[in-house]
Scaffold this motif. Sequence first.
Motif, PDB file in Angstrom:
ATOM      1  N   LEU A  62       0.840  -1.198   0.000  1.00 37.21           N
ATOM      2  CA  LEU A  62       0.000   0.000   0.000  1.00 37.21           C
ATOM      3  C   LEU A  62       0.876   1.248   0.000  1.00 37.21           C
ATOM      4  CD1 LEU A  62      -2.704  -1.069   2.595  1.00 37.21           C
ATOM      5  CD2 LEU A  62      -2.799  -1.214   0.107  1.00 37.21           C
ATOM      6  N   ALA A  63       0.457   2.237  -0.749  1.00 35.93           N
ATOM      7  CA  ALA A  63       1.184   3.505  -0.821  1.00 35.93           C
ATOM      8  C   ALA A  63       0.172   4.631  -0.951  1.00 35.93           C
ATOM      9  CB  ALA A  63       2.128   3.501  -2.028  1.00 35.93           C
ATOM     10  N   ALA A  64       0.588   5.813  -0.533  1.00 39.59           N
ATOM     11  CA  ALA A  64      -0.271   6.985  -0.675  1.00 39.59           C
ATOM     12  C   ALA A  64      -0.429   7.300  -2.156  1.00 39.59           C
ATOM     13  CB  ALA A  64       0.341   8.178   0.048  1.00 39.59           C
ATOM     14  N   PRO A  65      -1.599   7.782  -2.564  1.00 40.05           N
ATOM     15  CA  PRO A  65      -1.795   8.112  -3.975  1.00 40.05           C
ATOM     16  C   PRO A  65      -0.915   9.293  -4.386  1.00 40.05           C
ATOM     17  CG  PRO A  65      -3.665   8.858  -2.695  1.00 40.05           C
ATOM     18  CD  PRO A  65      -2.766   8.076  -1.757  1.00 40.05           C
ATOM     19  N   SER A  66      -0.420   9.260  -5.617  1.00 42.87           N
ATOM     20  CA  SER A  66       0.348  10.396  -6.108  1.00 42.87           C
ATOM     21  C   SER A  66      -0.624  11.523  -6.413  1.00 42.87           C
ATOM     22  CB  SER A  66       1.136  10.012  -7.359  1.00 42.87           C
ATOM     23  OG  SER A  66       0.247   9.645  -8.383  1.00 42.87           O
ATOM     24  N   GLY A  67      -0.158  12.731  -6.263  1.00 46.28           N
ATOM     25  CA  GLY A  67      -1.043  13.868  -6.505  1.00 46.28           C
ATOM     26  C   GLY A  67      -1.861  14.227  -5.284  1.00 46.28           C
ATOM     27  N   GLY A  68      -1.897  13.341  -4.300  1.00 45.48           N
ATOM     28  CA  GLY A  68      -2.539  13.632  -3.028  1.00 45.48           C
ATOM     29  C   GLY A  68      -3.988  14.040  -3.135  1.00 45.48           C
ATOM     30  N   GLY A  69      -4.284  15.174  -2.576  1.00 51.10           N
ATOM     31  CA  GLY A  69      -5.663  15.581  -2.429  1.00 51.10           C
ATOM     32  C   GLY A  69      -6.087  15.279  -1.000  1.00 51.10           C
ATOM     33  N   THR A  70      -7.248  15.718  -0.653  1.00 48.51           N
ATOM     34  CA  THR A  70      -7.726  15.494   0.701  1.00 48.51           C
ATOM     35  C   THR A  70      -9.037  14.725   0.675  1.00 48.51           C
ATOM     36  OG1 THR A  70      -8.935  17.572   0.740  1.00 48.51           O
ATOM     37  CG2 THR A  70      -6.671  17.643   1.536  1.00 48.51           C
ATOM     38  N   ALA A  71      -9.328  14.076   1.770  1.00 45.07           N
ATOM     39  CA  ALA A  71     -10.579  13.329   1.885  1.00 45.07           C
ATOM     40  C   ALA A  71     -11.760  14.272   2.075  1.00 45.07           C
ATOM     41  CB  ALA A  71     -10.493  12.363   3.058  1.00 45.07           C
ATOM     42  N   CYS A  72     -11.502  15.426   2.638  1.00 40.96           N
ATOM     43  CA  CYS A  72     -12.574  16.347   2.981  1.00 40.96           C
ATOM     44  C   CYS A  72     -12.466  17.642   2.176  1.00 40.96           C
ATOM     45  CB  CYS A  72     -12.540  16.679   4.467  1.00 40.96           C
ATOM     46  SG  CYS A  72     -12.713  15.228   5.524  1.00 40.96           S
ATOM     47  N   ALA A  73     -13.533  18.026   1.535  1.00 37.10           N
ATOM     48  CA  ALA A  73     -13.586  19.287   0.794  1.00 37.10           C
ATOM     49  C   ALA A  73     -14.167  20.346   1.721  1.00 37.10           C
ATOM     50  CB  ALA A  73     -14.431  19.132  -0.462  1.00 37.10           C
ATOM     51  N   TYR A  74     -13.339  20.831   2.657  1.00 39.29           N
ATOM     52  CA  TYR A  74     -13.736  21.790   3.673  1.00 39.29           C
ATOM     53  C   TYR A  74     -14.102  23.115   3.021  1.00 39.29           C
ATOM     54  CZ  TYR A  74     -12.847  24.998   7.598  1.00 39.29           C
ATOM     55  OH  TYR A  74     -12.939  25.964   8.556  1.00 39.29           O
ATOM     56  N   GLY A  75     -15.253  23.658   3.364  1.00 40.11           N
ATOM     57  CA  GLY A  75     -15.650  24.942   2.814  1.00 40.11           C
ATOM     58  C   GLY A  75     -16.887  25.498   3.488  1.00 40.11           C
ATOM     59  N   ILE A  76     -17.196  26.731   3.145  1.00 40.15           N
ATOM     60  CA  ILE A  76     -18.393  27.404   3.647  1.00 40.15           C
ATOM     61  C   ILE A  76     -19.466  27.287   2.572  1.00 40.15           C
ATOM     62  CG2 ILE A  76     -19.396  29.579   4.434  1.00 40.15           C
ATOM     63  CD1 ILE A  76     -16.568  30.469   5.243  1.00 40.15           C
ATOM     64  N   THR A  77     -20.629  26.798   2.958  1.00 38.67           N
ATOM     65  CA  THR A  77     -21.715  26.644   1.986  1.00 38.67           C
ATOM     66  C   THR A  77     -22.697  27.805   2.013  1.00 38.67           C
ATOM     67  OG1 THR A  77     -23.047  25.359   3.545  1.00 38.67           O
ATOM     68  CG2 THR A  77     -21.601  24.131   2.045  1.00 38.67           C
ATOM     69  N   GLY A  78     -22.662  28.607   3.059  1.00 38.33           N
ATOM     70  CA  GLY A  78     -23.571  29.739   3.103  1.00 38.33           C
ATOM     71  C   GLY A  78     -23.518  30.451   4.433  1.00 38.33           C
ATOM     72  N   ALA A  79     -24.151  31.626   4.461  1.00 41.51           N
ATOM     73  CA  ALA A  79     -24.271  32.412   5.689  1.00 41.51           C
ATOM     74  C   ALA A  79     -25.681  32.996   5.702  1.00 41.51           C
ATOM     75  CB  ALA A  79     -23.216  33.513   5.730  1.00 41.51           C
ATOM     76  N   ASP A  80     -26.372  32.844   6.816  1.00 41.45           N
ATOM     77  CA  ASP A  80     -27.742  33.354   6.950  1.00 41.45           C
ATOM     78  C   ASP A  80     -27.686  34.821   7.373  1.00 41.45           C
ATOM     79  OD1 ASP A  80     -28.608  30.796   6.401  1.00 41.45           O
ATOM     80  OD2 ASP A  80     -28.883  30.264   8.504  1.00 41.45           O
ATOM     81  N   ALA A  81     -28.089  35.697   6.479  1.00 45.03           N
ATOM     82  CA  ALA A  81     -28.046  37.128   6.758  1.00 45.03           C
ATOM     83  C   ALA A  81     -29.385  37.797   6.468  1.00 45.03           C
ATOM     84  CB  ALA A  81     -26.931  37.776   5.953  1.00 45.03           C
ATOM     85  N   GLY A  82     -30.449  37.059   6.648  1.00 44.69           N
ATOM     86  CA  GLY A  82     -31.775  37.632   6.438  1.00 44.69           C
ATOM     87  C   GLY A  82     -32.135  37.741   4.970  1.00 44.69           C
ATOM     88  N   GLU A  83     -33.355  38.163   4.740  1.00 43.78           N
ATOM     89  CA  GLU A  83     -33.876  38.209   3.367  1.00 43.78           C
ATOM     90  C   GLU A  83     -33.139  39.197   2.477  1.00 43.78           C
ATOM     91  OE1 GLU A  83     -38.094  38.498   2.950  1.00 43.78           O
ATOM     92  OE2 GLU A  83     -38.435  37.085   4.592  1.00 43.78           O
ATOM     93  N   ASP A  84     -32.738  40.337   3.040  1.00 41.62           N
ATOM     94  CA  ASP A  84     -32.084  41.345   2.200  1.00 41.62           C
ATOM     95  C   ASP A  84     -30.563  41.188   2.178  1.00 41.62           C
ATOM     96  OD1 ASP A  84     -31.400  42.245   4.711  1.00 41.62           O
ATOM     97  OD2 ASP A  84     -32.089  44.295   4.400  1.00 41.62           O
ATOM     98  N   GLY A  85     -30.028  40.209   2.917  1.00 42.82           N
ATOM     99  CA  GLY A  85     -28.590  39.965   2.902  1.00 42.82           C
ATOM    100  C   GLY A  85     -27.778  41.018   3.627  1.00 42.82           C
ATOM    101  N   THR A  86     -28.428  41.743   4.525  1.00 40.69           N
ATOM    102  CA  THR A  86     -27.743  42.799   5.273  1.00 40.69           C
ATOM    103  C   THR A  86     -27.907  42.548   6.767  1.00 40.69           C
ATOM    104  OG1 THR A  86     -28.218  44.378   3.504  1.00 40.69           O
ATOM    105  CG2 THR A  86     -27.598  45.299   5.629  1.00 40.69           C
ATOM    106  N   VAL A  87     -26.822  42.713   7.512  1.00 39.56           N
ATOM    107  CA  VAL A  87     -26.851  42.552   8.968  1.00 39.56           C
ATOM    108  C   VAL A  87     -26.235  43.789   9.609  1.00 39.56           C
ATOM    109  CG1 VAL A  87     -26.758  40.034   8.866  1.00 39.56           C
ATOM    110  CG2 VAL A  87     -24.651  41.329   9.008  1.00 39.56           C
ATOM    111  N   ARG A  88     -26.443  43.907  10.898  1.00 40.97           N
ATOM    112  CA  ARG A  88     -25.874  45.019  11.664  1.00 40.97           C
ATOM    113  C   ARG A  88     -24.799  44.485  12.605  1.00 40.97           C
ATOM    114  NH1 ARG A  88     -28.380  49.348  10.680  1.00 40.97           N
ATOM    115  NH2 ARG A  88     -30.563  49.502  10.135  1.00 40.97           N
ATOM    116  N   PRO A  89     -23.817  45.316  12.928  1.00 46.55           N
ATOM    117  CA  PRO A  89     -22.820  44.900  13.921  1.00 46.55           C
ATOM    118  C   PRO A  89     -23.507  44.473  15.218  1.00 46.55           C
ATOM    119  CG  PRO A  89     -22.126  46.915  12.836  1.00 46.55           C
ATOM    120  CD  PRO A  89     -23.547  46.644  12.400  1.00 46.55           C
TER     121      PRO A  89
END
Length: 183
Positions: A62-89
């Motif tokens: 057994l050997a690690a695959p060449s070119g690697g890559g990761t098992a997990c595609a870590y990322g942000i899928t969204g942010a809830d900021a209300g209907e108009d997409g605007t928030v306040r501090p």
Amino acid sequence: MLRGLAEGCLAVQGRGGDWEAAAREHAALAGRLDTCKGRAAYAVLDGLLRFHRRHPGATARLAAPSGGGTACAYGITGADAGEDGTVRPGETVRVHLRGAYFDPAELPRDGGVSVGGVPVPGPPVVAARSGDRLTLAVLVPALPADPAAPVDVRVRLGAAEAVLEGAFRIAGVASPQPSPAAS
């Protein structure tokens, strides 16, 4: 899962292992894994079992695959900021992550969240978790804002960073500009 994978890895290398135990665990876990690491381990076990079915007496190194890559595609899928997409501090925004390969307790200690390049006040709070999906509740920081300009959200853990560009707008008071008539 780890026992079946270990059995398959040992068996394919001719170092003991139990193909039947690996196959039983593979069958028991079919369709039940909800994390990217679990699904990746399952895919490796599946490959080992397919190799064994095609070449029952063969062994392989057994050997690690060449070119690697990761098992997990870590990322942000969204942010809830209300209907108009605007928030306040000071408001709380929910930031949704996928492929979270880490223990959520690591985030406040070894990572952080920023909005518009400014760290959020206080540590992010894990509001929900399901498999490798997390929802963070973060406070929107105060910053000079142009309501027409969307801001980015960044979630960092160690060297890994997930970015959602143009996540939402922050309504706020921009720095006062002197009027031309006042000069």
